[in-house]
Design an enzyme around this catalytic site. Sequence first.
Site, short mmCIF file in Angstrom:
data_model
loop_
_atom_site.label_atom_id
_atom_site.label_comp_id
_atom_site.label_asym_id
_atom_site.label_seq_id
_atom_site.Cartn_x
_atom_site.Cartn_y
_atom_site.Cartn_z
N GLU A 1 113.39 86.46 -6.54
CA GLU A 1 112.40 87.31 -5.89
C GLU A 1 113.07 88.31 -4.96
O GLU A 1 113.91 87.94 -4.13
CB GLU A 1 111.44 86.42 -5.08
CG GLU A 1 110.18 87.09 -4.65
CD GLU A 1 109.23 87.44 -5.79
OE1 GLU A 1 108.95 86.57 -6.62
OE2 GLU A 1 108.78 88.59 -5.84
N ASP A 2 112.69 89.55 -5.08
CA ASP A 2 113.08 90.61 -4.16
C ASP A 2 114.59 90.77 -4.00
O ASP A 2 115.12 90.89 -2.89
CB ASP A 2 112.37 90.41 -2.81
CG ASP A 2 110.88 90.74 -2.94
OD1 ASP A 2 110.40 90.89 -4.08
OD2 ASP A 2 110.19 90.84 -1.91
N TYR B 1 100.74 86.09 2.51
CA TYR B 1 101.35 86.84 1.40
C TYR B 1 101.26 88.31 1.80
O TYR B 1 101.10 88.63 2.98
CB TYR B 1 100.57 86.46 0.13
CG TYR B 1 101.17 86.91 -1.16
CD1 TYR B 1 102.43 86.48 -1.56
CD2 TYR B 1 100.46 87.75 -2.02
CE1 TYR B 1 102.98 86.90 -2.77
CE2 TYR B 1 101.00 88.17 -3.24
CZ TYR B 1 102.26 87.74 -3.60
OH TYR B 1 102.79 88.16 -4.79
N ARG C 1 115.90 93.46 -1.05
CA ARG C 1 114.81 94.45 -1.26
C ARG C 1 113.51 93.71 -1.02
O ARG C 1 112.90 93.21 -1.94
CB ARG C 1 114.90 95.01 -2.68
CG ARG C 1 114.02 96.17 -2.97
CD ARG C 1 112.53 95.82 -3.10
NE ARG C 1 112.14 95.29 -4.38
CZ ARG C 1 111.13 94.43 -4.55
NH1 ARG C 1 110.44 93.96 -3.52
NH2 ARG C 1 110.82 94.00 -5.75
N LYS D 1 105.60 83.07 -1.30
CA LYS D 1 105.39 82.89 -2.75
C LYS D 1 105.11 81.41 -3.05
O LYS D 1 104.28 81.08 -3.87
CB LYS D 1 106.63 83.35 -3.52
CG LYS D 1 106.85 84.85 -3.50
CD LYS D 1 106.11 85.58 -4.61
CE LYS D 1 106.26 87.09 -4.47
NZ LYS D 1 105.52 87.86 -5.47
N ASP E 1 110.61 87.37 -10.95
CA ASP E 1 109.20 87.71 -10.78
C ASP E 1 108.97 89.22 -10.71
O ASP E 1 108.02 89.74 -11.28
CB ASP E 1 108.71 87.03 -9.49
CG ASP E 1 107.26 87.28 -9.23
OD1 ASP E 1 106.47 87.29 -10.19
OD2 ASP E 1 106.90 87.46 -8.05
N ASP E 2 109.86 89.94 -10.02
CA ASP E 2 109.66 91.38 -9.86
C ASP E 2 109.81 92.12 -11.18
O ASP E 2 109.08 93.07 -11.46
CB ASP E 2 110.64 91.94 -8.82
CG ASP E 2 110.43 91.28 -7.48
OD1 ASP E 2 109.37 91.48 -6.90
OD2 ASP E 2 111.32 90.52 -7.05
N ASN F 1 104.22 97.50 -2.24
CA ASN F 1 103.82 96.67 -1.10
C ASN F 1 104.77 96.92 0.06
O ASN F 1 105.90 97.36 -0.16
CB ASN F 1 103.91 95.19 -1.49
CG ASN F 1 102.96 94.86 -2.63
OD1 ASN F 1 101.80 95.23 -2.59
ND2 ASN F 1 103.47 94.16 -3.62
N1 LIG Z 1 102.43 94.83 -7.13
C1 LIG Z 1 103.39 94.00 -7.48
O1 LIG Z 1 103.15 92.92 -8.06
C2 LIG Z 1 104.81 94.35 -7.23
C3 LIG Z 1 105.13 95.40 -6.43
N2 LIG Z 1 106.44 95.71 -6.20
C4 LIG Z 1 106.70 96.82 -5.30
O2 LIG Z 1 107.35 97.84 -5.99
C5 LIG Z 1 108.17 98.56 -5.11
C6 LIG Z 1 109.51 98.80 -5.77
O3 LIG Z 1 110.15 97.59 -6.06
P1 LIG Z 1 111.51 97.61 -6.91
O4 LIG Z 1 111.31 98.24 -8.22
O5 LIG Z 1 112.03 96.23 -6.93
O6 LIG Z 1 112.41 98.52 -5.97
P2 LIG Z 1 113.71 99.33 -6.34
O7 LIG Z 1 114.34 99.68 -5.07
O8 LIG Z 1 114.46 98.57 -7.36
O9 LIG Z 1 113.15 100.66 -7.02
C7 LIG Z 1 112.50 101.70 -6.37
C8 LIG Z 1 112.47 102.89 -7.30
O10 LIG Z 1 111.68 103.90 -6.70
C9 LIG Z 1 112.37 105.12 -6.80
N3 LIG Z 1 111.96 106.02 -5.72
C10 LIG Z 1 112.34 105.99 -4.43
N4 LIG Z 1 111.81 107.03 -3.75
C11 LIG Z 1 111.09 107.73 -4.65
C12 LIG Z 1 110.31 108.91 -4.56
N5 LIG Z 1 110.18 109.56 -3.42
N6 LIG Z 1 109.72 109.36 -5.68
C13 LIG Z 1 109.82 108.68 -6.85
N7 LIG Z 1 110.54 107.55 -6.98
C14 LIG Z 1 111.16 107.08 -5.90
C15 LIG Z 1 113.83 104.76 -6.73
O11 LIG Z 1 114.64 105.79 -7.27
C16 LIG Z 1 113.83 103.50 -7.56
O12 LIG Z 1 113.93 103.84 -8.93
C17 LIG Z 1 108.22 97.76 -3.81
O13 LIG Z 1 107.38 98.36 -2.87
C18 LIG Z 1 107.64 96.43 -4.19
O14 LIG Z 1 106.91 95.85 -3.13
C19 LIG Z 1 107.47 95.03 -6.78
C20 LIG Z 1 107.19 93.96 -7.58
C21 LIG Z 1 105.84 93.51 -7.82
C1 LIG Z 2 104.59 91.42 -5.04
C2 LIG Z 2 106.03 91.46 -5.08
O1 LIG Z 2 106.65 90.60 -5.67
C3 LIG Z 2 106.74 92.52 -4.42
O2 LIG Z 2 106.12 93.42 -3.86
O3 LIG Z 2 107.97 92.47 -4.42
MG LIG Z 3 108.69 90.57 -5.18
#
Ligand SMILES: NC(=O)C1=CN([C@@H]2O[C@H](COP(=O)(O)OP(=O)(O)OC[C@H]3O[C@@H](n4cnc5c(N)ncnc54)[C@H](O)[C@@H]3O)[C@@H](O)[C@H]2O)C=CC1
Ligand SMILES: CC(=O)C(=O)O
Ligand SMILES: [Mg+2]
Length: 608
Positions: free
Chosen positions: A279-280, A137, A190, A208, A302-303, A450
């Site tokens: 997912e993603d 993971y 993504r 997952k 999930d996201d 991540n």
């Molecule tokens: N910990 C967890 O369970 C999860 C973590 N994530 C992580 O969250 C991150 C984002 O995922 P999504 O929202 O799906 O991506 P996304 O691409 O939909 O959104 C990214 C956002 O970040 C903003 N952004 C980009 N550069 C920036 C900067 N320099 N300053 C401020 N904002 C900025 C963008 O404008 C956009 O609004 C990924 O790294 C993903 O791995 C996502 C889902 C679950």
């Molecule tokens: C953890 C997760 O779902 C993500 O980083 O997209």
């Molecule tokens: Mg995800």
Amino acid sequence: MMWRNIAGFSKAAAAAARTHGSRRYLSSAIPGPCIVHKRGADILHDPWFNKDTGFPLTERDRLGLRGLLPPRVISFEQQYARFIESFRSLERNTQGQPDNVVSLAKWRILNRLHDRNETLYYRVLIDNIKDFAPIIYTPTVGLVCQNYSGLYRRPRGMYFSAKDKGEMMSMIYNWPAHQVDMIVITDGSRILGLGDLGVQGIGIPIGKLDMYVASAGINPQRVLPIMLDVGTNNQKLLQNPLYLGLRQPRLEGEEYLEIVDEFMEAAFTRWPKAVVQFEDFQAKWAFETLDRYRKKFCMFNDDVQGTAGVALAGLLGTVRAQGRPLSDFVNQKIVVVGAGSAGLGVTKTAVQAVARMAGISFAEATKNFYLIDKDGLVTTERSKLDPAVVPFAKNPAEIREGASIVEVVKTVRPHVLLGLSGVGGIFNEEVLKAMRESDSCKPAIFAMSNPTLNAECTAADAFKHAGENIVFGSGSPFENVQLENGSVGHVNQANNMYLFPGIGLGTLLSGARIVTDGMLLAAAECLASYMTDEEVQKGILYPSINNIRHITAEVGAAVLRAAVTDDIVEGHGDVGPRDLSHMSKEETVDYITRNMWFPIYSPLVHEK
Ligand SMILES: NC(=O)C1=CN([C@@H]2O[C@H](COP(=O)(O)OP(=O)(O)OC[C@H]3O[C@@H](n4cnc5c(N)ncnc54)[C@H](O)[C@@H]3O)[C@@H](O)[C@H]2O)C=CC1
Ligand SMILES: CC(=O)C(=O)O
Ligand SMILES: [Mg+2]
């Protein structure tokens, strides 16, 4: 620790056989038979049934295996010990090598076992989840996706491409398993914070679903990773001669949706009782598909939804960590950095919680929330405001449009700074130091992006710059931090892995037709209340991953009971809706636990 596991193995296996598993057991310790429609070498090459050198002699006779294996029979315990020893030896032999090399070597050895013998694979995964989750993971799965075309040896899951339009209804019958319970699907657009990885994103559904088997006890014969290959806009991949996906730009608009629609129709035609996890997907398609399918199919994103629940549990935990009553959540000032599928999902869910608790409107409840994207603070002054962020746009009279993270932190003095931006290190020293002026006695920093390099900050930097009194969460694992004051700075893995397995399992075992907001809220509340006050006050907001099966059973039960309340359950197997509605909370947890598959060799019985 490992050897303690192994020493206690037989007793544990017997106990497991009593308490886990959807296979039926004839007595407390003897596993029931498993029907196999193959013989001889075909069995050895099928990881679902293969026991390697573990086939007893009588079984070798019955299944035509005699002579196809070395004569000595090796017990499951010995096979397990042998694998762990190989793994530890690999760790010793790769000491000092670059992290990426070591991580991929570890992934390879686990993947080879996965390809060969699923029972042993899932057993070592379950027993050593803390060590192995970071490999199968996040973070290593990200590295695997980046290198997938080169690492590829054999297929896993199914691939539907834009070229398969019109064929999916028949293609879905190519999958060998008659029953599928859980599907995780991506379009690779993504992948974690790594961007568009096209077909190489298949590693995410695989990882997952491994977590589903390990955490929720979904039978690995009934999981299906899906890659929808609609092209990629990643120029590097398009130019890579080894790239295994379609060499074309991503489909857009109706053309894209027609492909996803066709897949969903095909999957639910063959397996009407399956649960599908999206997912993603890039934000626009994550929201669009969720909207399009959530009332029609049994699915969730999930996201958007899993992450929201885990974050809400963490936010409520930070209120408790401050020694304040939960009702004080309505006064917390929260800065969310990242307004994509995850950031918006989290913000919306947290605002809804405030509105509910304070008895105010959604619009009023947005007052203490500040949303920042790549162009800075989102305000109503922004030209071309994305409709999804409109409800959270601030009045520019309060803070200027496009204000930087540090400006917002200095002005607002938030209780919580939460990152879902995918941008590594943007919670830099200046931002973290600004959090020292937070209005909270225990400021919270969640660097949820991540994989590890994309985390907004490291745990060590957070404690060093923002102060030793913070609570800290990250999407990928970090070691706890030894603080100068002699205590431990606890690292919480704020990752949707604490919820999606329970959401999927509870939905499946209830036979719910759809996944409702009530079910998702129940999952978040269950996780939020899981920790004791003592733990929370130490800054421990989520359970240890070693307890993942237990927390998943609890979450699954909460989801199932919410589905009963919402009156959408159709039951599962012999257990009908009335049975489900009559179960007490404890009986529901027991029902969920009894239906968790547990890896143990079953006698194989051949049937033509
Ligand atoms: N910990 C967890 O369970 C999860 C973590 N994530 C992580 O969250 C991150 C984002 O995922 P999504 O929202 O799906 O991506 P996304 O691409 O939909 O959104 C990214 C956002 O970040 C903003 N952004 C980009 N550069 C920036 C900067 N320099 N300053 C401020 N904002 C900025 C963008 O404008 C956009 O609004 C990924 O790294 C993903 O791995 C996502 C889902 C679950
Ligand atoms: C953890 C997760 O779902 C993500 O980083 O997209
Ligand atoms: Mg995800």
